[in-house]
Design a protein around this motif. Sequence first.
Motif, PDB file in Angstrom:
ATOM      1  N   ALA A 155      27.711  38.210  28.544  1.00 31.42           N
ATOM      2  CA  ALA A 155      28.730  37.479  29.318  1.00 31.42           C
ATOM      3  C   ALA A 155      29.983  37.244  28.471  1.00 31.42           C
ATOM      4  O   ALA A 155      31.100  37.550  28.898  1.00 31.42           O
ATOM      5  N   TRP A 156      29.808  36.717  27.254  1.00 30.74           N
ATOM      6  CA  TRP A 156      31.014  36.411  26.467  1.00 30.74           C
ATOM      7  C   TRP A 156      31.745  37.680  26.061  1.00 30.74           C
ATOM      8  O   TRP A 156      32.985  37.697  25.991  1.00 30.74           O
ATOM      9  N   GLU A 157      31.006  38.776  25.820  1.00 36.85           N
ATOM     10  CA  GLU A 157      31.673  40.041  25.450  1.00 36.85           C
ATOM     11  C   GLU A 157      32.512  40.567  26.618  1.00 36.85           C
ATOM     12  O   GLU A 157      33.609  41.090  26.420  1.00 36.85           O
ATOM     13  N   ASN A 158      31.995  40.427  27.836  1.00 37.92           N
ATOM     14  CA  ASN A 158      32.787  40.803  29.007  1.00 37.92           C
ATOM     15  C   ASN A 158      34.076  40.002  29.067  1.00 37.92           C
ATOM     16  O   ASN A 158      35.162  40.539  29.280  1.00 37.92           O
ATOM     17  N   VAL A 159      33.950  38.690  28.877  1.00 41.67           N
ATOM     18  CA  VAL A 159      35.122  37.809  28.972  1.00 41.67           C
ATOM     19  C   VAL A 159      36.134  38.126  27.870  1.00 41.67           C
ATOM     20  O   VAL A 159      37.351  38.013  28.069  1.00 41.67           O
ATOM     21  N   SER A 160      35.627  38.558  26.724  1.00 40.78           N
ATOM     22  CA  SER A 160      36.517  38.726  25.556  1.00 40.78           C
ATOM     23  C   SER A 160      37.401  39.973  25.638  1.00 40.78           C
ATOM     24  O   SER A 160      38.351  40.100  24.858  1.00 40.78           O
ATOM     25  N   ILE A 161      37.121  40.878  26.579  1.00 39.13           N
ATOM     26  CA  ILE A 161      37.852  42.164  26.593  1.00 39.13           C
ATOM     27  C   ILE A 161      39.378  41.988  26.586  1.00 39.13           C
ATOM     28  O   ILE A 161      40.064  42.571  25.731  1.00 39.13           O
ATOM     29  N   GLU A 167      34.326  29.142  25.223  1.00 37.27           N
ATOM     30  CA  GLU A 167      34.990  27.929  25.741  1.00 37.27           C
ATOM     31  C   GLU A 167      35.310  28.082  27.240  1.00 37.27           C
ATOM     32  O   GLU A 167      35.084  27.174  28.044  1.00 37.27           O
ATOM     33  N   MET A 168      35.814  29.252  27.602  1.00 31.31           N
ATOM     34  CA  MET A 168      36.146  29.501  29.020  1.00 31.31           C
ATOM     35  C   MET A 168      34.874  29.494  29.869  1.00 31.31           C
ATOM     36  O   MET A 168      34.848  28.926  30.965  1.00 31.31           O
ATOM     37  N   LEU A 169      33.796  30.094  29.348  1.00 31.60           N
ATOM     38  CA  LEU A 169      32.531  30.091  30.102  1.00 31.60           C
ATOM     39  C   LEU A 169      31.997  28.662  30.229  1.00 31.60           C
ATOM     40  O   LEU A 169      31.467  28.281  31.284  1.00 31.60           O
ATOM     41  N   GLN A 170      32.175  27.855  29.169  1.00 31.88           N
ATOM     42  CA  GLN A 170      31.733  26.445  29.234  1.00 31.88           C
ATOM     43  C   GLN A 170      32.460  25.710  30.352  1.00 31.88           C
ATOM     44  O   GLN A 170      31.859  24.960  31.113  1.00 31.88           O
ATOM     45  N   SER A 171      33.765  25.966  30.459  1.00 29.64           N
ATOM     46  CA  SER A 171      34.540  25.251  31.476  1.00 29.64           C
ATOM     47  C   SER A 171      34.113  25.665  32.883  1.00 29.64           C
ATOM     48  O   SER A 171      34.411  24.973  33.853  1.00 29.64           O
ATOM     49  N   LEU A 172      33.415  26.784  33.008  1.00 22.67           N
ATOM     50  CA  LEU A 172      32.916  27.223  34.316  1.00 22.67           C
ATOM     51  C   LEU A 172      31.405  26.992  34.447  1.00 22.67           C
ATOM     52  O   LEU A 172      30.744  27.556  35.325  1.00 22.67           O
ATOM     53  N   GLY A 173      30.860  26.189  33.519  1.00 19.54           N
ATOM     54  CA  GLY A 173      29.446  25.809  33.611  1.00 19.54           C
ATOM     55  C   GLY A 173      28.474  26.877  33.156  1.00 19.54           C
ATOM     56  O   GLY A 173      27.301  26.851  33.523  1.00 19.54           O
ATOM     57  N   LEU A 174      28.950  27.826  32.332  1.00 21.76           N
ATOM     58  CA  LEU A 174      28.070  28.916  31.901  1.00 21.76           C
ATOM     59  C   LEU A 174      27.949  29.026  30.375  1.00 21.76           C
ATOM     60  O   LEU A 174      27.554  30.077  29.861  1.00 21.76           O
ATOM     61  N   GLY A 175      28.285  27.926  29.678  1.00 23.01           N
ATOM     62  CA  GLY A 175      28.254  27.957  28.215  1.00 23.01           C
ATOM     63  C   GLY A 175      26.901  28.368  27.664  1.00 23.01           C
ATOM     64  O   GLY A 175      26.819  29.127  26.689  1.00 23.01           O
ATOM     65  N   ASP A 176      25.840  27.940  28.314  1.00 22.58           N
ATOM     66  CA  ASP A 176      24.505  28.237  27.785  1.00 22.58           C
ATOM     67  C   ASP A 176      24.012  29.635  28.168  1.00 22.58           C
ATOM     68  O   ASP A 176      22.921  30.032  27.777  1.00 22.58           O
ATOM     69  N   ARG A 177      24.799  30.392  28.922  1.00 26.95           N
ATOM     70  CA  ARG A 177      24.390  31.754  29.315  1.00 26.95           C
ATOM     71  C   ARG A 177      25.254  32.815  28.632  1.00 26.95           C
ATOM     72  O   ARG A 177      25.134  34.008  28.921  1.00 26.95           O
ATOM     73  N   ALA A 178      26.134  32.370  27.716  1.00 24.23           N
ATOM     74  CA  ALA A 178      27.145  33.269  27.152  1.00 24.23           C
ATOM     75  C   ALA A 178      26.571  34.490  26.444  1.00 24.23           C
ATOM     76  O   ALA A 178      27.166  35.570  26.446  1.00 24.23           O
ATOM     77  N   GLU A 179      25.392  34.328  25.836  1.00 31.57           N
ATOM     78  CA  GLU A 179      24.814  35.438  25.056  1.00 31.57           C
ATOM     79  C   GLU A 179      23.960  36.364  25.923  1.00 31.57           C
ATOM     80  O   GLU A 179      23.419  37.345  25.438  1.00 31.57           O
ATOM     81  N   GLN A 202      30.209  36.015  39.290  1.00 30.92           N
ATOM     82  CA  GLN A 202      31.559  35.727  39.766  1.00 30.92           C
ATOM     83  C   GLN A 202      32.309  34.838  38.769  1.00 30.92           C
ATOM     84  O   GLN A 202      33.478  35.067  38.471  1.00 30.92           O
ATOM     85  N   ARG A 203      31.610  33.862  38.203  1.00 35.96           N
ATOM     86  CA  ARG A 203      32.279  32.982  37.240  1.00 35.96           C
ATOM     87  C   ARG A 203      32.608  33.702  35.933  1.00 35.96           C
ATOM     88  O   ARG A 203      33.637  33.430  35.315  1.00 35.96           O
ATOM     89  N   VAL A 204      31.759  34.654  35.535  1.00 31.55           N
ATOM     90  CA  VAL A 204      32.090  35.456  34.334  1.00 31.55           C
ATOM     91  C   VAL A 204      33.358  36.265  34.613  1.00 31.55           C
ATOM     92  O   VAL A 204      34.273  36.347  33.779  1.00 31.55           O
ATOM     93  N   SER A 205      33.424  36.816  35.810  1.00 30.81           N
ATOM     94  CA  SER A 205      34.577  37.638  36.177  1.00 30.81           C
ATOM     95  C   SER A 205      35.867  36.788  36.228  1.00 30.81           C
ATOM     96  O   SER A 205      36.942  37.241  35.798  1.00 30.81           O
ATOM     97  N   ILE A 206      35.749  35.554  36.717  1.00 28.31           N
ATOM     98  CA  ILE A 206      36.916  34.652  36.743  1.00 28.31           C
ATOM     99  C   ILE A 206      37.331  34.303  35.310  1.00 28.31           C
ATOM    100  O   ILE A 206      38.521  34.319  34.976  1.00 28.31           O
ATOM    101  N   ALA A 207      36.342  34.034  34.465  1.00 28.69           N
ATOM    102  CA  ALA A 207      36.648  33.715  33.055  1.00 28.69           C
ATOM    103  C   ALA A 207      37.409  34.873  32.413  1.00 28.69           C
ATOM    104  O   ALA A 207      38.404  34.671  31.704  1.00 28.69           O
ATOM    105  N   ARG A 208      36.964  36.106  32.680  1.00 37.39           N
ATOM    106  CA  ARG A 208      37.628  37.282  32.101  1.00 37.39           C
ATOM    107  C   ARG A 208      39.067  37.419  32.626  1.00 37.39           C
ATOM    108  O   ARG A 208      39.961  37.850  31.887  1.00 37.39           O
ATOM    109  N   GLY A 209      39.294  37.029  33.880  1.00 34.03           N
ATOM    110  CA  GLY A 209      40.645  37.152  34.449  1.00 34.03           C
ATOM    111  C   GLY A 209      41.632  36.131  33.915  1.00 34.03           C
ATOM    112  O   GLY A 209      42.845  36.334  34.018  1.00 34.03           O
TER     113      GLY A 209
END
Length: 233
Positions: free
Chosen positions: A104-110, A128-140, A152-159
Amino acid sequence: MSQETIVCKQVKKIYKSPGVTFEALKEVNVSVQENELLMLVGPSGAGKTTLLSIMAGILSQTEGECLVLGNPVHAMSQEEKTVFRGKNIGFVFQSFNLIPSLTAWENVSIPLLIHGASKQEAKSRSIEMLQSLGLGDRAEEYPTRFSGGQMQRVSIARGCVHRPKIILCDEPTSFLDHENGENVMQLLKKIQEKDRCTQVIVTHDPRIFDFADRIIEINDGVVKNEKRNQQQT
Ligand SMILES: Nc1ncnc2c1ncn2[C@@H]1O[C@H](COP(=O)(O)OP(=O)(O)OP(=O)(O)O)[C@@H](O)[C@H]1O
Ligand SMILES: [Mg+2]
């Protein structure tokens, strides 16, 4: 005085495949002001994704022009469009388009890596962005294991993570429950205010209409209606 960030003039889009042509957009005129949150609504098949993709330079219109930050995106080469989009636009796809082999975090980091951030900085900002969308504990974790709403929230974080001047979101709350949908919209609103960012959000979701500055209804490839929301405080 506010400036126009996106100007679509007489935009027409005809999809052509062997034996079939379909006119998805028929002379659409839409302008989006700097720092405006515009929602595009309308029934399925109305042409919303087509218009958003033209604004992003992902699709080319058949006729008319679309200026983004004063630039005629359709006149750019494929490579120029990719660079322009990377620099100025965050795009949240209706179908997420996550890369399954990345966490998840690697997707967001692109987008951050494209902008030259170090891997360490990209990782901490993505988490940090994933945390703000309630996904901090799923980042890895890998997004293939995620529910639709989590993807969907990972995709929003990446955008949003690279704080682009323009954020274009295609149905960003379609898989989310009320609380998460509200949270996503509050985050987008905060980004709009903090960065003077311009946002176009395609949606079917009446729960989020109050977040819009203006709502444009598209039906059958034409703009049918326009409504400005009261100034929000
Ligand atoms: N690649 C394509 N080739 C041919 N027709 C297409 C293509 N993409 C979209 N269309 C057609 O263009 C029309 C508009 O599609 P679009 O995806 O823009 O609709 P939409 O408003 O986003 O709908 P939805 O709310 O279901 O996502 C539809 O009738 C669709 O079938
Ligand atoms: Mg669509």
